[in-house]
Design a protein around this motif. Sequence first.
Motif, PDB file in Angstrom:
ATOM      1  N   TYR A  10      -4.586  52.602 -17.105  1.00 31.92           N
ATOM      2  CA  TYR A  10      -5.200  51.989 -17.860  1.00 31.92           C
ATOM      3  C   TYR A  10      -6.669  52.544 -18.594  1.00 31.92           C
ATOM      4  CZ  TYR A  10      -4.683  49.829 -13.405  1.00 31.92           C
ATOM      5  OH  TYR A  10      -3.817  48.575 -12.678  1.00 31.92           O
ATOM      6  N   ALA A  11      -5.576  54.668 -19.632  1.00 33.96           N
ATOM      7  CA  ALA A  11      -6.952  55.025 -20.818  1.00 33.96           C
ATOM      8  C   ALA A  11      -7.766  53.716 -20.984  1.00 33.96           C
ATOM      9  CB  ALA A  11      -6.228  56.166 -21.325  1.00 33.96           C
ATOM     10  N   GLY A  12      -8.657  54.480 -21.628  1.00 31.80           N
ATOM     11  CA  GLY A  12      -9.311  53.778 -22.662  1.00 31.80           C
ATOM     12  C   GLY A  12     -10.154  52.202 -21.941  1.00 31.80           C
ATOM     13  N   LYS A  13     -10.609  52.438 -20.685  1.00 31.67           N
ATOM     14  CA  LYS A  13     -11.152  50.771 -19.736  1.00 31.67           C
ATOM     15  C   LYS A  13     -11.992  52.257 -18.909  1.00 31.67           C
ATOM     16  CE  LYS A  13      -8.635  47.722 -20.741  1.00 31.67           C
ATOM     17  NZ  LYS A  13      -8.532  46.439 -21.662  1.00 31.67           N
ATOM     18  N   HIS A  14     -13.230  50.833 -18.588  1.00 29.16           N
ATOM     19  CA  HIS A  14     -13.911  51.376 -17.716  1.00 29.16           C
ATOM     20  C   HIS A  14     -13.252  51.077 -16.516  1.00 29.16           C
ATOM     21  CE1 HIS A  14     -16.913  51.531 -20.613  1.00 29.16           C
ATOM     22  NE2 HIS A  14     -17.791  53.030 -19.648  1.00 29.16           N
ATOM     23  N   LEU A  15     -13.464  51.888 -14.910  1.00 33.06           N
ATOM     24  CA  LEU A  15     -12.901  51.253 -13.536  1.00 33.06           C
ATOM     25  C   LEU A  15     -13.452  52.210 -12.890  1.00 33.06           C
ATOM     26  CD1 LEU A  15      -9.061  54.100 -14.251  1.00 33.06           C
ATOM     27  CD2 LEU A  15      -9.825  51.460 -14.702  1.00 33.06           C
ATOM     28  N   LEU A  16     -13.665  50.889 -11.759  1.00 32.81           N
ATOM     29  CA  LEU A  16     -14.317  50.831 -10.702  1.00 32.81           C
ATOM     30  C   LEU A  16     -13.247  51.307  -9.551  1.00 32.81           C
ATOM     31  CD1 LEU A  16     -17.135  50.483  -9.791  1.00 32.81           C
ATOM     32  CD2 LEU A  16     -17.224  48.090  -9.246  1.00 32.81           C
ATOM     33  N   ILE A  17     -13.256  52.042  -8.851  1.00 31.08           N
ATOM     34  CA  ILE A  17     -12.394  52.482  -7.532  1.00 31.08           C
ATOM     35  C   ILE A  17     -12.732  52.352  -6.505  1.00 31.08           C
ATOM     36  CG2 ILE A  17     -10.922  54.043  -6.803  1.00 31.08           C
ATOM     37  CD1 ILE A  17     -10.470  55.392 -10.024  1.00 31.08           C
ATOM     38  N   LEU A  59     -16.705  41.941  -6.375  1.00 30.83           N
ATOM     39  CA  LEU A  59     -15.815  42.791  -7.044  1.00 30.83           C
ATOM     40  C   LEU A  59     -14.872  42.321  -7.954  1.00 30.83           C
ATOM     41  CD1 LEU A  59     -14.665  45.591  -3.919  1.00 30.83           C
ATOM     42  CD2 LEU A  59     -16.076  46.141  -5.494  1.00 30.83           C
ATOM     43  N   GLU A  60     -14.734  40.574  -7.388  1.00 28.38           N
ATOM     44  CA  GLU A  60     -14.065  39.574  -7.395  1.00 28.38           C
ATOM     45  C   GLU A  60     -14.415  39.294  -9.227  1.00 28.38           C
ATOM     46  OE1 GLU A  60     -10.479  37.387  -9.563  1.00 28.38           O
ATOM     47  OE2 GLU A  60     -10.429  39.301  -8.724  1.00 28.38           O
ATOM     48  N   LYS A  61     -16.187  39.064  -8.949  1.00 28.67           N
ATOM     49  CA  LYS A  61     -17.162  38.407  -9.655  1.00 28.67           C
ATOM     50  C   LYS A  61     -17.815  40.034 -11.038  1.00 28.67           C
ATOM     51  CE  LYS A  61     -22.208  37.024 -10.537  1.00 28.67           C
ATOM     52  NZ  LYS A  61     -21.974  36.618 -11.876  1.00 28.67           N
ATOM     53  N   LEU A  62     -17.085  40.891 -10.729  1.00 30.66           N
ATOM     54  CA  LEU A  62     -17.400  41.995 -11.771  1.00 30.66           C
ATOM     55  C   LEU A  62     -15.989  42.198 -13.111  1.00 30.66           C
ATOM     56  CD1 LEU A  62     -19.352  44.980  -9.775  1.00 30.66           C
ATOM     57  CD2 LEU A  62     -20.554  43.156 -11.674  1.00 30.66           C
ATOM     58  N   TYR A  63     -15.299  41.852 -11.998  1.00 33.33           N
ATOM     59  CA  TYR A  63     -13.749  41.644 -12.564  1.00 33.33           C
ATOM     60  C   TYR A  63     -13.292  41.208 -14.232  1.00 33.33           C
ATOM     61  CZ  TYR A  63      -8.908  41.826 -13.413  1.00 33.33           C
ATOM     62  OH  TYR A  63      -8.125  42.275 -14.460  1.00 33.33           O
ATOM     63  N   ARG A  64     -13.781  39.659 -13.014  1.00 37.01           N
ATOM     64  CA  ARG A  64     -13.731  38.578 -14.161  1.00 37.01           C
ATOM     65  C   ARG A  64     -14.837  38.774 -15.151  1.00 37.01           C
ATOM     66  NH1 ARG A  64     -11.685  33.467  -9.714  1.00 37.01           N
ATOM     67  NH2 ARG A  64     -10.214  34.498  -9.424  1.00 37.01           N
ATOM     68  N   ASP A  65     -15.885  39.047 -14.509  1.00 38.07           N
ATOM     69  CA  ASP A  65     -17.124  39.057 -15.681  1.00 38.07           C
ATOM     70  C   ASP A  65     -17.159  39.921 -16.862  1.00 38.07           C
ATOM     71  OD1 ASP A  65     -18.536  36.625 -14.573  1.00 38.07           O
ATOM     72  OD2 ASP A  65     -19.801  37.480 -13.419  1.00 38.07           O
ATOM     73  N   PHE A  66     -15.999  40.733 -16.250  1.00 38.22           N
ATOM     74  CA  PHE A  66     -16.223  42.038 -17.617  1.00 38.22           C
ATOM     75  C   PHE A  66     -14.867  42.573 -18.010  1.00 38.22           C
ATOM     76  CE2 PHE A  66     -20.348  43.220 -15.342  1.00 38.22           C
ATOM     77  CZ  PHE A  66     -21.635  42.704 -16.273  1.00 38.22           C
ATOM     78  N   LYS A  67     -13.893  42.093 -17.491  1.00 37.65           N
ATOM     79  CA  LYS A  67     -12.364  42.684 -17.871  1.00 37.65           C
ATOM     80  C   LYS A  67     -12.423  42.824 -19.284  1.00 37.65           C
ATOM     81  CE  LYS A  67      -9.492  38.675 -17.572  1.00 37.65           C
ATOM     82  NZ  LYS A  67      -9.092  37.768 -16.124  1.00 37.65           N
ATOM     83  N   ASP A  68     -13.211  41.158 -19.995  1.00 42.07           N
ATOM     84  CA  ASP A  68     -12.626  40.787 -21.905  1.00 42.07           C
ATOM     85  C   ASP A  68     -13.239  42.617 -22.201  1.00 42.07           C
ATOM     86  OD1 ASP A  68     -10.660  39.313 -21.480  1.00 42.07           O
ATOM     87  OD2 ASP A  68     -12.300  37.873 -21.254  1.00 42.07           O
ATOM     88  N   LYS A  69     -14.427  43.320 -21.991  1.00 43.91           N
ATOM     89  CA  LYS A  69     -15.204  43.497 -22.200  1.00 43.91           C
ATOM     90  C   LYS A  69     -14.443  45.501 -22.114  1.00 43.91           C
ATOM     91  CE  LYS A  69     -18.853  41.601 -23.110  1.00 43.91           C
ATOM     92  NZ  LYS A  69     -20.685  40.992 -22.595  1.00 43.91           N
ATOM     93  N   GLY A  70     -13.547  45.607 -20.830  1.00 48.58           N
ATOM     94  CA  GLY A  70     -13.159  47.026 -20.783  1.00 48.58           C
ATOM     95  C   GLY A  70     -13.370  47.390 -19.108  1.00 48.58           C
ATOM     96  N   GLU A  83     -23.899  45.852 -10.855  1.00 49.19           N
ATOM     97  CA  GLU A  83     -23.704  44.616 -12.475  1.00 49.19           C
ATOM     98  C   GLU A  83     -24.866  45.377 -13.274  1.00 49.19           C
ATOM     99  OE1 GLU A  83     -23.306  40.526 -14.147  1.00 49.19           O
ATOM    100  OE2 GLU A  83     -23.436  40.754 -11.434  1.00 49.19           O
ATOM    101  N   LYS A  84     -25.658  45.730 -13.384  1.00 56.23           N
ATOM    102  CA  LYS A  84     -26.632  46.152 -14.136  1.00 56.23           C
ATOM    103  C   LYS A  84     -26.076  47.455 -15.553  1.00 56.23           C
ATOM    104  CE  LYS A  84     -31.246  45.620 -14.389  1.00 56.23           C
ATOM    105  NZ  LYS A  84     -32.744  45.716 -13.902  1.00 56.23           N
ATOM    106  N   ASP A  85     -25.190  48.079 -14.155  1.00 53.77           N
ATOM    107  CA  ASP A  85     -25.594  49.621 -14.745  1.00 53.77           C
ATOM    108  C   ASP A  85     -24.297  49.662 -15.696  1.00 53.77           C
ATOM    109  OD1 ASP A  85     -27.072  50.949 -13.166  1.00 53.77           O
ATOM    110  OD2 ASP A  85     -25.961  51.717 -11.924  1.00 53.77           O
ATOM    111  N   ILE A  86     -22.568  48.187 -14.886  1.00 51.57           N
ATOM    112  CA  ILE A  86     -21.792  48.322 -15.469  1.00 51.57           C
ATOM    113  C   ILE A  86     -22.084  47.375 -17.295  1.00 51.57           C
ATOM    114  CG2 ILE A  86     -19.871  47.235 -15.746  1.00 51.57           C
ATOM    115  CD1 ILE A  86     -19.879  47.619 -12.405  1.00 51.57           C
ATOM    116  N   ALA A  87     -23.023  46.906 -16.878  1.00 55.24           N
ATOM    117  CA  ALA A  87     -23.421  45.932 -18.210  1.00 55.24           C
ATOM    118  C   ALA A  87     -23.960  46.553 -19.341  1.00 55.24           C
ATOM    119  CB  ALA A  87     -24.095  44.973 -17.948  1.00 55.24           C
ATOM    120  N   LEU A  88     -24.539  47.862 -18.891  1.00 57.58           N
ATOM    121  CA  LEU A  88     -25.497  48.537 -19.814  1.00 57.58           C
ATOM    122  C   LEU A  88     -23.826  49.829 -20.267  1.00 57.58           C
ATOM    123  CD1 LEU A  88     -28.660  50.112 -17.781  1.00 57.58           C
ATOM    124  CD2 LEU A  88     -28.451  48.644 -20.125  1.00 57.58           C
ATOM    125  N   ARG A  89     -23.044  49.911 -19.536  1.00 56.97           N
ATOM    126  CA  ARG A  89     -22.183  50.976 -19.860  1.00 56.97           C
ATOM    127  C   ARG A  89     -20.552  50.319 -21.268  1.00 56.97           C
ATOM    128  NH1 ARG A  89     -22.114  56.081 -17.808  1.00 56.97           N
ATOM    129  NH2 ARG A  89     -23.250  56.600 -16.597  1.00 56.97           N
TER     130      ARG A  89
END
Length: 160
Positions: free
Chosen positions: A22-29, A45-56, A152-158
């Motif tokens: 998973y190097a190079g990806k943001h992870l939510l553990i 969690l699944e929504k976050l994954y689907r919404d942001f997986k293409d962004k890393g 979600e906002k924190d993840i979107a900003l990152r």
Amino acid sequence: MSGIHDIEVKTIDGQTQKLSVYAGKHLLIVNVASKCGFTPQYQGLEKLYRDFKDKGLVVLGFPCDQFGHQEPGDENEIKTFCTLNYEVSFPLFAKIEVNGPNSHPLYQRLKQDAKGLLGSEGIKWNFTKFLVDPQGNVVERYASMTTPAQIEKDIALRLG
């Protein structure tokens, strides 16, 4: 040791892998459980994954039975529960301990790098979340009661 990428974990299907995949990806553990008041967070969690997986972003779920015996099943039961009830498609892993003398090395590292309230290291309950940057550094710790929608906002900003 730099970051978490050299730590080995076991997938829910029993395969050993290093987090370096998973190097190079943001992870939510997240330490997860199937019979917890916070279990509906799987949906977020699944929504976050689907919404942001293409962004890393990759969400990683680690089942744990240390809090009120709320994850009593084996890996097959956990996987089936998550798939049928929440359509989970993000990676799930074998059941682990997050506290105590048998705490998984991943959680030892996460707790050391991102302390909780008043500097405590212990995980208080299921669905504690850790955000890790692409280099494997823990950048944020979220309490169980903090919902995926609230971060979600924190993840979107990152992720830009």
